[in-house]
Write a protein that holds these residues in place. Structure first.
Motif, PDB file in Angstrom:
ATOM      1  N   ARG A  66     -12.001  77.343  70.932  1.00 43.10           N
ATOM      2  CA  ARG A  66     -11.589  76.472  69.865  1.00 43.10           C
ATOM      3  C   ARG A  66     -11.511  76.534  68.252  1.00 43.10           C
ATOM      4  O   ARG A  66     -12.265  77.763  68.404  1.00 43.10           O
ATOM      5  CB  ARG A  66     -12.665  74.727  69.967  1.00 43.10           C
ATOM      6  CG  ARG A  66     -12.304  74.323  71.433  1.00 43.10           C
ATOM      7  CD  ARG A  66     -12.670  72.753  71.331  1.00 43.10           C
ATOM      8  NE  ARG A  66     -12.585  71.739  72.370  1.00 43.10           N
ATOM      9  CZ  ARG A  66     -12.507  71.052  72.682  1.00 43.10           C
ATOM     10  NH1 ARG A  66     -13.269  70.408  72.027  1.00 43.10           N
ATOM     11  NH2 ARG A  66     -11.831  70.249  73.259  1.00 43.10           N
ATOM     12  N   THR A  67     -11.539  76.392  67.368  1.00 38.39           N
ATOM     13  CA  THR A  67     -11.465  76.670  66.010  1.00 38.39           C
ATOM     14  C   THR A  67     -11.946  75.650  65.406  1.00 38.39           C
ATOM     15  O   THR A  67     -12.681  75.041  66.071  1.00 38.39           O
ATOM     16  CB  THR A  67      -9.957  76.779  65.282  1.00 38.39           C
ATOM     17  OG1 THR A  67     -10.022  74.793  64.993  1.00 38.39           O
ATOM     18  CG2 THR A  67      -8.351  76.878  66.188  1.00 38.39           C
ATOM     19  N   SER A  69     -14.948  74.019  63.135  1.00 38.45           N
ATOM     20  CA  SER A  69     -14.101  72.937  62.437  1.00 38.45           C
ATOM     21  C   SER A  69     -13.871  73.207  60.823  1.00 38.45           C
ATOM     22  O   SER A  69     -13.167  72.591  60.113  1.00 38.45           O
ATOM     23  CB  SER A  69     -15.424  71.741  62.739  1.00 38.45           C
ATOM     24  OG  SER A  69     -16.906  72.008  62.191  1.00 38.45           O
ATOM     25  N   SER A  72     -10.653  73.412  59.944  1.00 40.55           N
ATOM     26  CA  SER A  72      -9.655  72.500  59.725  1.00 40.55           C
ATOM     27  C   SER A  72      -8.601  71.983  58.669  1.00 40.55           C
ATOM     28  O   SER A  72      -7.259  71.566  59.164  1.00 40.55           O
ATOM     29  CB  SER A  72     -10.335  70.561  60.233  1.00 40.55           C
ATOM     30  OG  SER A  72     -10.980  70.278  59.545  1.00 40.55           O
ATOM     31  N   GLU A 152     -13.270  66.306  76.349  1.00 46.21           N
ATOM     32  CA  GLU A 152     -12.866  67.528  76.269  1.00 46.21           C
ATOM     33  C   GLU A 152     -12.713  66.277  74.168  1.00 46.21           C
ATOM     34  O   GLU A 152     -13.146  67.697  73.597  1.00 46.21           O
ATOM     35  CB  GLU A 152     -11.765  67.148  76.472  1.00 46.21           C
ATOM     36  CG  GLU A 152     -11.523  68.011  77.699  1.00 46.21           C
ATOM     37  CD  GLU A 152     -10.302  68.024  77.395  1.00 46.21           C
ATOM     38  OE1 GLU A 152      -9.315  68.398  76.983  1.00 46.21           O
ATOM     39  OE2 GLU A 152     -10.115  68.329  79.440  1.00 46.21           O
ATOM     40  N   VAL A 153     -12.241  65.806  73.979  1.00 42.09           N
ATOM     41  CA  VAL A 153     -11.751  65.269  72.544  1.00 42.09           C
ATOM     42  C   VAL A 153     -13.435  64.785  71.474  1.00 42.09           C
ATOM     43  O   VAL A 153     -13.636  65.079  70.325  1.00 42.09           O
ATOM     44  CB  VAL A 153     -10.895  64.150  72.671  1.00 42.09           C
ATOM     45  CG1 VAL A 153     -11.158  63.115  71.025  1.00 42.09           C
ATOM     46  CG2 VAL A 153      -9.537  63.757  73.141  1.00 42.09           C
ATOM     47  N   PHE A 154     -14.300  64.227  72.309  1.00 36.39           N
ATOM     48  CA  PHE A 154     -15.460  64.522  71.412  1.00 36.39           C
ATOM     49  C   PHE A 154     -16.798  65.163  71.521  1.00 36.39           C
ATOM     50  O   PHE A 154     -17.663  64.921  71.566  1.00 36.39           O
ATOM     51  CB  PHE A 154     -16.502  63.069  71.950  1.00 36.39           C
ATOM     52  CG  PHE A 154     -15.348  61.705  71.000  1.00 36.39           C
ATOM     53  CD1 PHE A 154     -15.104  60.995  70.552  1.00 36.39           C
ATOM     54  CD2 PHE A 154     -14.742  61.284  72.165  1.00 36.39           C
ATOM     55  CE1 PHE A 154     -15.625  60.647  69.355  1.00 36.39           C
ATOM     56  CE2 PHE A 154     -13.101  60.076  71.398  1.00 36.39           C
ATOM     57  CZ  PHE A 154     -13.760  59.609  69.992  1.00 36.39           C
ATOM     58  N   ASN A 155     -15.890  67.130  72.325  1.00 43.90           N
ATOM     59  CA  ASN A 155     -16.795  68.553  72.400  1.00 43.90           C
ATOM     60  C   ASN A 155     -17.832  67.457  73.024  1.00 43.90           C
ATOM     61  O   ASN A 155     -18.777  68.003  72.541  1.00 43.90           O
ATOM     62  CB  ASN A 155     -17.116  68.423  70.749  1.00 43.90           C
ATOM     63  CG  ASN A 155     -16.164  69.551  70.418  1.00 43.90           C
ATOM     64  OD1 ASN A 155     -15.266  70.012  70.940  1.00 43.90           O
ATOM     65  ND2 ASN A 155     -17.578  70.359  69.866  1.00 43.90           N
TER      66      ASN A 155
ATOM     67  N   ARG B 118     -18.354  63.489  65.176  1.00 42.68           N
ATOM     68  CA  ARG B 118     -18.408  64.880  66.370  1.00 42.68           C
ATOM     69  C   ARG B 118     -17.464  66.013  65.801  1.00 42.68           C
ATOM     70  O   ARG B 118     -16.455  64.753  64.973  1.00 42.68           O
ATOM     71  CB  ARG B 118     -18.440  64.485  67.980  1.00 42.68           C
ATOM     72  CG  ARG B 118     -19.616  64.011  67.804  1.00 42.68           C
ATOM     73  CD  ARG B 118     -19.814  63.459  69.443  1.00 42.68           C
ATOM     74  NE  ARG B 118     -19.600  64.512  70.187  1.00 42.68           N
ATOM     75  CZ  ARG B 118     -20.646  65.621  70.155  1.00 42.68           C
ATOM     76  NH1 ARG B 118     -22.432  65.341  70.085  1.00 42.68           N
ATOM     77  NH2 ARG B 118     -20.771  66.574  71.060  1.00 42.68           N
ATOM     78  N   PRO B 119     -17.188  66.721  65.862  1.00 46.51           N
ATOM     79  CA  PRO B 119     -15.542  68.072  65.722  1.00 46.51           C
ATOM     80  C   PRO B 119     -15.432  67.175  67.017  1.00 46.51           C
ATOM     81  O   PRO B 119     -14.860  67.810  68.035  1.00 46.51           O
ATOM     82  CB  PRO B 119     -16.715  69.123  65.846  1.00 46.51           C
ATOM     83  CG  PRO B 119     -17.742  69.271  66.897  1.00 46.51           C
ATOM     84  CD  PRO B 119     -18.410  67.829  66.434  1.00 46.51           C
ATOM     85  N   LEU B 120     -13.886  66.732  66.385  1.00 46.15           N
ATOM     86  CA  LEU B 120     -13.152  65.955  67.333  1.00 46.15           C
ATOM     87  C   LEU B 120     -12.072  66.929  67.248  1.00 46.15           C
ATOM     88  O   LEU B 120     -11.344  67.103  66.065  1.00 46.15           O
ATOM     89  CB  LEU B 120     -12.150  64.963  66.289  1.00 46.15           C
ATOM     90  CG  LEU B 120     -13.974  63.485  66.129  1.00 46.15           C
ATOM     91  CD1 LEU B 120     -13.189  62.096  67.002  1.00 46.15           C
ATOM     92  CD2 LEU B 120     -14.405  63.183  68.149  1.00 46.15           C
ATOM     93  N   LEU B 121     -11.339  66.830  68.424  1.00 40.02           N
ATOM     94  CA  LEU B 121     -10.013  67.708  68.753  1.00 40.02           C
ATOM     95  C   LEU B 121      -8.876  67.329  68.295  1.00 40.02           C
ATOM     96  O   LEU B 121      -9.194  65.935  67.865  1.00 40.02           O
ATOM     97  CB  LEU B 121      -9.966  68.150  70.624  1.00 40.02           C
ATOM     98  CG  LEU B 121      -8.758  69.030  71.177  1.00 40.02           C
ATOM     99  CD1 LEU B 121      -9.872  69.905  70.450  1.00 40.02           C
ATOM    100  CD2 LEU B 121      -9.449  68.374  73.010  1.00 40.02           C
ATOM    101  N   ASP B 124     -10.582  67.929  64.019  1.00 39.69           N
ATOM    102  CA  ASP B 124     -11.335  68.594  63.266  1.00 39.69           C
ATOM    103  C   ASP B 124     -11.771  70.355  64.174  1.00 39.69           C
ATOM    104  O   ASP B 124     -11.257  71.191  63.675  1.00 39.69           O
ATOM    105  CB  ASP B 124     -13.410  68.279  63.592  1.00 39.69           C
ATOM    106  CG  ASP B 124     -13.262  67.365  62.592  1.00 39.69           C
ATOM    107  OD1 ASP B 124     -13.391  66.780  61.871  1.00 39.69           O
ATOM    108  OD2 ASP B 124     -13.712  65.849  63.299  1.00 39.69           O
ATOM    109  N   VAL B 125     -11.914  70.290  65.164  1.00 44.19           N
ATOM    110  CA  VAL B 125     -11.384  71.412  66.249  1.00 44.19           C
ATOM    111  C   VAL B 125     -10.163  71.785  67.063  1.00 44.19           C
ATOM    112  O   VAL B 125      -9.347  70.126  67.571  1.00 44.19           O
ATOM    113  CB  VAL B 125     -12.056  71.581  66.728  1.00 44.19           C
ATOM    114  CG1 VAL B 125     -13.446  71.803  65.713  1.00 44.19           C
ATOM    115  CG2 VAL B 125     -12.544  70.501  68.352  1.00 44.19           C
TER     116      VAL B 125
END
Lengths: 192, 247
Positions: A66-67, A69, A72, A152-155, B118-121, B124-125
């Motif tokens: 993943r990139t 944060s 972003s 996935e979305v909330f890491n 949180r770093p959200l897909l 943020d990521v």
């Protein structure tokens, strides 16, 4: 296989979804699971030390690049600035489902004190929440839970990685024993 | 009376519900949640319902249920305590159930904020092959200093304005034709030009009741449609409206 770390790196990059450790092991055949795990850990450290634009993270039961944060703002420029966030109602509903699953709609509404039909529908549409079955009580209400996409979305690695609700614990300790709800029998229906 | 505002029933789903309103009142009055002055809170709560009603917002039934619960608790607390308690149960504070509910709700409200932090897909990521899903994309604010305003604060600002107008003025019959769509367009136009405005600035010179209500409804509608965002620099500070997307 001398260079299996490079293979793992390639596999993770090429994978559409977070790649599970087990799957990597199946592909590599002759490498011990512990060694694969060690290699992945090394990769994670390498990417962190290199201060590169991407990092390797463990998420939703697998590994994914993943990139970072912090980057972003730039990535967003590339992807366009379309934005529609989850509403507070949806976020609250999602939080309740995440922490209290399996849960029926009426229980969510008890906590929020307000009808949750709309936010719940939105979460189902976004595939953050799914139907996990029906409760074996009159009316057979639908039971909801979170999805892999939610992780996935909330890491999140898995649900246990959700931050603990300290205050909630305090409340339940104050509760009288009779009001503590026993885990109910769930008649599982396989959802489509 | 054919008031044009009756044509608009704005849905209340922008509110997070009666518990949210109560928590807001508790925070605003700096009240200890374990020792809620029920009379005060009930009064303020009912006041809010009145404002909401006067705006012709479609009031969700849950708000009324909470109102009756509050009044019920208030009346229970007024009753004299019996000399000899019949059983231990009756000794319980009539507020206990509500406090428990509020605390539980507050916990999840905080949990929701934590989740969102949180770093959200896709916010943020980003993952290499993550599909671009318009619906799931998130918005972020670059201006960290600003606090996003909730609806209650907007309503309060609105109430302050309305109460400032001379009573006589309220009786004036305004023949100026106005539609919510016009006001919405007007608000958006001015916001894109001026970048940001306070609610007072949006109203301009022409302060009459109808103009205020229409402008307020327009702002609510625009917030709901995520066309604008309302921020303040500190709790209970001046509310500024920003266009949500910079053109």
């Amino acid at each position: 296989m001398e260079n299996f770390k490079a293979i793992i790196e390639a596999l993770i990059l090429a994978s559409e979804a977070p790649l599970a450790l087990e799957k990597i092991c199946v592909i590599l055949e002759n490498v011990e699971k512990a060694e694969v795990k060690k290699a992945i850990e090394q990769l994670i450290v390498e990417y962190n030390e290199r201060q590169s634009g991407i990092c390797l993270v463990e998420v939703a039961g697998g590994f994914q690049f993943r990139t970072r944060s912090e980057l972003s703002p730039w990535v967003k420029k590339l992807k366009g600035t379309k934005s529609a966030s989850l509403s507070p109602a949806a976020l609250e509903t999602l939080a309740i489902v995440a922490y209290r699953q399996p849960i029926v709609k009426a229980e969510i509404e008890d906590i929020r004190g307000v009808d949750v039909s709309a936010p719940l529908r939105g979460l189902l549409d976004k595939k953050l929440v799914r139907i996990v079955g029906r409760k074996d009580v009159p009316g057979k209400p639908i039971i909801y839970g979170t999805t892999k996409k939610f992780l996935e979305v909330f890491n999140l690695k898995d649900l246990s990685e959700l931050p603990t609700l300290r205050e909630l614990k305090e409340i339940s300790e104050q509760k009288e024993p009779e009001s503590v709800t026993e885990p109910e029998l769930i008649e599982e229906y396989s959802d489509t | 009376m054919t008031d044009e505002t009756t044509d608009y029933a704005i849905k209340l789903d922008i509110f997070e519900g009666p518990l949210d309103l109560l928590l807001y009142l508790i925070k605003k009055n700096e009240i200890d949640i374990y020792n809620i002055p029920v009379a005060l809170i009930t009064e303020q709560y009912l006041q809010y319902l009145k404002i909401i009603k006067s705006l012709n917002l479609d009031l969700a039934g849950e708000y009324l249920v909470m109102a009756s619960t509050l009044i019920h608790i208030k009346s229970k607390m007024l009753l004299p305590v019996p000399d000899e308690p019949s059983d231990e149960e009756s000794e319980e504070d009539p507020r206990a159930e509500l406090v428990k509910q509020l605390l539980e709700y507050q916990t999840f409200k905080e949990a929701a904020t934590a989740l969102s932090g949180r770093p959200l897909l896709e916010r943020d990521v980003f993952a290499r092959s993550a599909p671009i899903d318009d619906k799931v994309e998130k918005s972020t604010e670059d201006e960290d200093e600003l606090i996003e305003v909730n609806v209650f604060e907007l309503i309060e600002a609105f109430h302050r304005l309305v109460s400032r107008i001379d009573k006589k003025e309220l009786l004036e019959i305004d023949l100026e034709k106005m539609s919510l769509t016009d006001i919405i367009n007007d608000v958006m136009e001015r916001l894109t030009r001026e970048k940001n405005l306070t609610f007072e600035e949006l109203l301009g010179e022409r302060i009459d009741r109808r103009r205020i209500i229409y402008t307020f409804l327009a702002v609510l509608e625009l917030i709901k449609m995520k066309m604008v965002k309302a921020y303040q620099t500190s709790a209970f500070g001046v509310i500024r409206i920003f266009p949500a997307v910079e053109s």
